[in-house]
Design a protein around this motif. Structure first.
Motif, PDB file in Angstrom:
ATOM      1  N   ILE A 156      34.871 -35.786 -29.303  1.00 16.50           N
ATOM      2  CA  ILE A 156      35.318 -35.168 -28.761  1.00 16.50           C
ATOM      3  C   ILE A 156      34.700 -34.486 -27.762  1.00 16.50           C
ATOM      4  O   ILE A 156      35.491 -34.993 -26.513  1.00 16.50           O
ATOM      5  N   ALA A 157      33.481 -34.806 -27.092  1.00 16.95           N
ATOM      6  CA  ALA A 157      32.571 -34.935 -26.024  1.00 16.95           C
ATOM      7  C   ALA A 157      32.975 -35.988 -25.608  1.00 16.95           C
ATOM      8  O   ALA A 157      33.137 -36.833 -24.313  1.00 16.95           O
ATOM      9  N   LYS A 158      32.895 -37.709 -26.355  1.00 19.75           N
ATOM     10  CA  LYS A 158      33.137 -38.004 -25.352  1.00 19.75           C
ATOM     11  C   LYS A 158      34.427 -39.367 -25.418  1.00 19.75           C
ATOM     12  O   LYS A 158      34.842 -39.898 -24.315  1.00 19.75           O
ATOM     13  N   ALA A 159      35.368 -38.695 -25.654  1.00 19.79           N
ATOM     14  CA  ALA A 159      36.890 -38.478 -25.742  1.00 19.79           C
ATOM     15  C   ALA A 159      37.000 -38.097 -24.357  1.00 19.79           C
ATOM     16  O   ALA A 159      38.120 -38.566 -23.202  1.00 19.79           O
ATOM     17  N   GLY A 160      36.491 -36.447 -24.070  1.00 22.33           N
ATOM     18  CA  GLY A 160      36.865 -35.451 -22.731  1.00 22.33           C
ATOM     19  C   GLY A 160      36.288 -36.718 -21.720  1.00 22.33           C
ATOM     20  O   GLY A 160      36.669 -36.268 -20.774  1.00 22.33           O
ATOM     21  N   LEU A 161      34.904 -36.845 -22.206  1.00 22.40           N
ATOM     22  CA  LEU A 161      34.132 -37.786 -20.868  1.00 22.40           C
ATOM     23  C   LEU A 161      35.048 -38.943 -19.745  1.00 22.40           C
ATOM     24  O   LEU A 161      35.483 -39.852 -19.166  1.00 22.40           O
ATOM     25  N   ALA A 162      35.655 -39.773 -21.388  1.00 25.99           N
ATOM     26  CA  ALA A 162      36.347 -40.874 -21.318  1.00 25.99           C
ATOM     27  C   ALA A 162      37.918 -40.750 -20.414  1.00 25.99           C
ATOM     28  O   ALA A 162      38.301 -41.366 -19.724  1.00 25.99           O
ATOM     29  N   TRP A 163      38.220 -39.692 -21.156  1.00 20.48           N
ATOM     30  CA  TRP A 163      39.016 -39.284 -20.304  1.00 20.48           C
ATOM     31  C   TRP A 163      38.960 -39.014 -19.154  1.00 20.48           C
ATOM     32  O   TRP A 163      40.282 -38.949 -17.879  1.00 20.48           O
ATOM     33  N   VAL A 164      38.377 -37.825 -18.661  1.00 23.71           N
ATOM     34  CA  VAL A 164      38.256 -37.414 -17.139  1.00 23.71           C
ATOM     35  C   VAL A 164      37.445 -38.621 -16.058  1.00 23.71           C
ATOM     36  O   VAL A 164      38.245 -38.518 -14.879  1.00 23.71           O
ATOM     37  N   ALA A 165      36.955 -39.531 -16.862  1.00 20.45           N
ATOM     38  CA  ALA A 165      36.517 -40.922 -16.361  1.00 20.45           C
ATOM     39  C   ALA A 165      37.935 -41.514 -15.675  1.00 20.45           C
ATOM     40  O   ALA A 165      37.919 -42.084 -14.450  1.00 20.45           O
ATOM     41  N   ILE A 177      41.051 -31.183   1.055  1.00 25.43           N
ATOM     42  CA  ILE A 177      41.720 -30.910   0.395  1.00 25.43           C
ATOM     43  C   ILE A 177      42.835 -29.830  -0.028  1.00 25.43           C
ATOM     44  O   ILE A 177      43.224 -29.908  -1.046  1.00 25.43           O
ATOM     45  N   MET A 178      43.483 -29.238   0.768  1.00 21.58           N
ATOM     46  CA  MET A 178      44.532 -28.853   0.879  1.00 21.58           C
ATOM     47  C   MET A 178      46.020 -29.074   0.725  1.00 21.58           C
ATOM     48  O   MET A 178      46.366 -29.011  -0.225  1.00 21.58           O
ATOM     49  N   GLU A 179      45.895 -30.140   0.775  1.00 20.58           N
ATOM     50  CA  GLU A 179      46.787 -31.343   0.001  1.00 20.58           C
ATOM     51  C   GLU A 179      46.924 -32.077  -1.070  1.00 20.58           C
ATOM     52  O   GLU A 179      47.822 -32.227  -1.829  1.00 20.58           O
ATOM     53  N   ASP A 180      45.682 -32.521  -2.076  1.00 19.81           N
ATOM     54  CA  ASP A 180      45.251 -33.232  -2.782  1.00 19.81           C
ATOM     55  C   ASP A 180      45.111 -31.877  -3.816  1.00 19.81           C
ATOM     56  O   ASP A 180      44.376 -32.153  -5.131  1.00 19.81           O
ATOM     57  N   GLY A 181      44.180 -31.263  -2.993  1.00 15.59           N
ATOM     58  CA  GLY A 181      44.076 -29.473  -4.403  1.00 15.59           C
ATOM     59  C   GLY A 181      45.081 -29.429  -5.550  1.00 15.59           C
ATOM     60  O   GLY A 181      44.888 -29.029  -6.973  1.00 15.59           O
ATOM     61  N   PRO A 182      46.461 -29.410  -5.163  1.00 14.07           N
ATOM     62  CA  PRO A 182      47.303 -29.700  -6.856  1.00 14.07           C
ATOM     63  C   PRO A 182      47.501 -30.644  -7.504  1.00 14.07           C
ATOM     64  O   PRO A 182      47.280 -30.471  -8.921  1.00 14.07           O
ATOM     65  N   SER A 183      47.147 -31.633  -7.091  1.00 10.89           N
ATOM     66  CA  SER A 183      47.070 -32.394  -7.884  1.00 10.89           C
ATOM     67  C   SER A 183      45.797 -32.655  -8.513  1.00 10.89           C
ATOM     68  O   SER A 183      46.047 -32.582 -10.008  1.00 10.89           O
ATOM     69  N   LEU A 184      44.806 -32.214  -7.938  1.00 13.21           N
ATOM     70  CA  LEU A 184      43.539 -31.981  -8.592  1.00 13.21           C
ATOM     71  C   LEU A 184      43.045 -30.927 -10.017  1.00 13.21           C
ATOM     72  O   LEU A 184      42.644 -31.259 -10.857  1.00 13.21           O
ATOM     73  N   ILE A 185      44.233 -30.204 -10.052  1.00 14.14           N
ATOM     74  CA  ILE A 185      43.823 -28.707 -10.193  1.00 14.14           C
ATOM     75  C   ILE A 185      45.260 -29.657 -11.767  1.00 14.14           C
ATOM     76  O   ILE A 185      44.985 -29.020 -13.068  1.00 14.14           O
ATOM     77  N   TRP A 186      46.154 -29.798 -11.255  1.00 11.54           N
ATOM     78  CA  TRP A 186      47.091 -30.335 -12.535  1.00 11.54           C
ATOM     79  C   TRP A 186      46.505 -31.446 -12.920  1.00 11.54           C
ATOM     80  O   TRP A 186      45.925 -31.399 -14.357  1.00 11.54           O
ATOM     81  N   GLY A 187      44.869 -32.837 -12.913  1.00 14.75           N
ATOM     82  CA  GLY A 187      44.604 -33.146 -13.422  1.00 14.75           C
ATOM     83  C   GLY A 187      43.553 -32.356 -14.244  1.00 14.75           C
ATOM     84  O   GLY A 187      43.290 -32.712 -15.690  1.00 14.75           O
ATOM     85  N   VAL A 188      42.746 -31.412 -14.081  1.00 14.67           N
ATOM     86  CA  VAL A 188      42.019 -30.522 -14.254  1.00 14.67           C
ATOM     87  C   VAL A 188      43.156 -29.599 -15.773  1.00 14.67           C
ATOM     88  O   VAL A 188      42.112 -29.428 -17.113  1.00 14.67           O
ATOM     89  N   VAL A 189      44.347 -29.311 -15.792  1.00 14.00           N
ATOM     90  CA  VAL A 189      44.992 -28.674 -16.830  1.00 14.00           C
ATOM     91  C   VAL A 189      45.077 -30.115 -17.834  1.00 14.00           C
ATOM     92  O   VAL A 189      44.767 -29.770 -18.930  1.00 14.00           O
ATOM     93  N   ALA A 224      38.936 -42.350 -12.012  1.00 13.61           N
ATOM     94  CA  ALA A 224      39.346 -43.547 -11.598  1.00 13.61           C
ATOM     95  C   ALA A 224      40.427 -43.604 -10.787  1.00 13.61           C
ATOM     96  O   ALA A 224      41.295 -43.969  -9.828  1.00 13.61           O
ATOM     97  N   LEU A 225      41.807 -42.826 -11.399  1.00 11.22           N
ATOM     98  CA  LEU A 225      43.240 -43.140 -10.548  1.00 11.22           C
ATOM     99  C   LEU A 225      43.317 -41.851  -9.615  1.00 11.22           C
ATOM    100  O   LEU A 225      44.154 -42.346  -8.903  1.00 11.22           O
ATOM    101  N   PHE A 226      42.561 -40.952 -10.199  1.00  9.18           N
ATOM    102  CA  PHE A 226      42.602 -39.968  -8.735  1.00  9.18           C
ATOM    103  C   PHE A 226      42.222 -40.222  -7.376  1.00  9.18           C
ATOM    104  O   PHE A 226      42.740 -40.310  -6.548  1.00  9.18           O
TER     105      PHE A 226
END
Length: 200
Positions: free
Chosen positions: A34-43, A3-15, A47-49
């Protein structure tokens, strides 16, 4: 996963996801869209993560698939040693080259001499003594007649055996067998915990 190493990547993805949602909202699009598009990009980001986090595991699976396709599944060369993992059929299989051409062999310590089927002998240029008297062998399928032959070169990775004696017959089916004369050419060989280790 660290988690410590992947934390910055996770934060960047959320941003990135929040910026995307904000951009869609600024365009005054319907809330449902907007909700559908947001969920699609979250998925997509998830997947990339996951692919990035498990990249070494995926690479290992790919290497295993390539080895199975090439016929070298369960076979590794570690230093001078050749290591073979017992396969699902209970046998040890070895990918070798006969006169420079790949051949898959089953290792059988119960066979006295290496046995090659007629098609393999022809394709790899094994020299068969066509004029000599046939020899009679006792096999799992009964007694068969075979002719003596010589593989000028039998190699596994960097290891090479010259003038390896074989027997050739149409009655061997599709299987080629490395017998005790091959194992005796090794400096040592052993079987431990479903692994065969050959030491040339």
């Amino acid at each position: 996963m660290n988690i410590m190493e992947d934390g910055p990547s996770l934060i960047w993805g959320v941003v990135c996801i929040l910026l995307l949602i904000s951009s869609l909202a600024a365009r005054r699009l319907p809330l449902g869209y907007i909700a559908k598009a947001g969920l699609a990009w979250v998925a997509i980001f998830a997947a990339l993560f996951a692919i990035f986090s498990f990249r070494f595991e995926f690479l290992g699976v790919w290497e295993r698939v390539k080895a199975d396709i090439a016929g070298t599944g369960g076979q590794t060369i570690s230093g001078e040693a050749i290591e073979l993992r017992r396969q699902d059929d209970g046998h040890y299989w070895l990918q070798a080259n006969i006169n420079g051409k790949p051949v898959r062999f089953m290792i059988d310590s119960g066979a006295t001499i290496t046995a090659v089927n007629a098609n393999t002998a022809s394709e790899t240029g094994i020299e068969v003594d066509a004029n000599g008297y046939p020899i009679i062998l006792n096999t799992a399928n009964g007694r068969v007649a075979a002719k003596r032959g010589v593989a000028r070169s039998l190699s596994i990775g960097p290891h090479n055996i010259q003038n390896h004696q074989v027997v050739v017959s149409d009655s061997f089916g599709d299987v080629n067998v490395l017998g005790m004369n091959f194992l005796d050419s090794m400096a040592s060989w052993k079987v431990e915990a479903n692994m065969m280790v050959l030491q040339p």
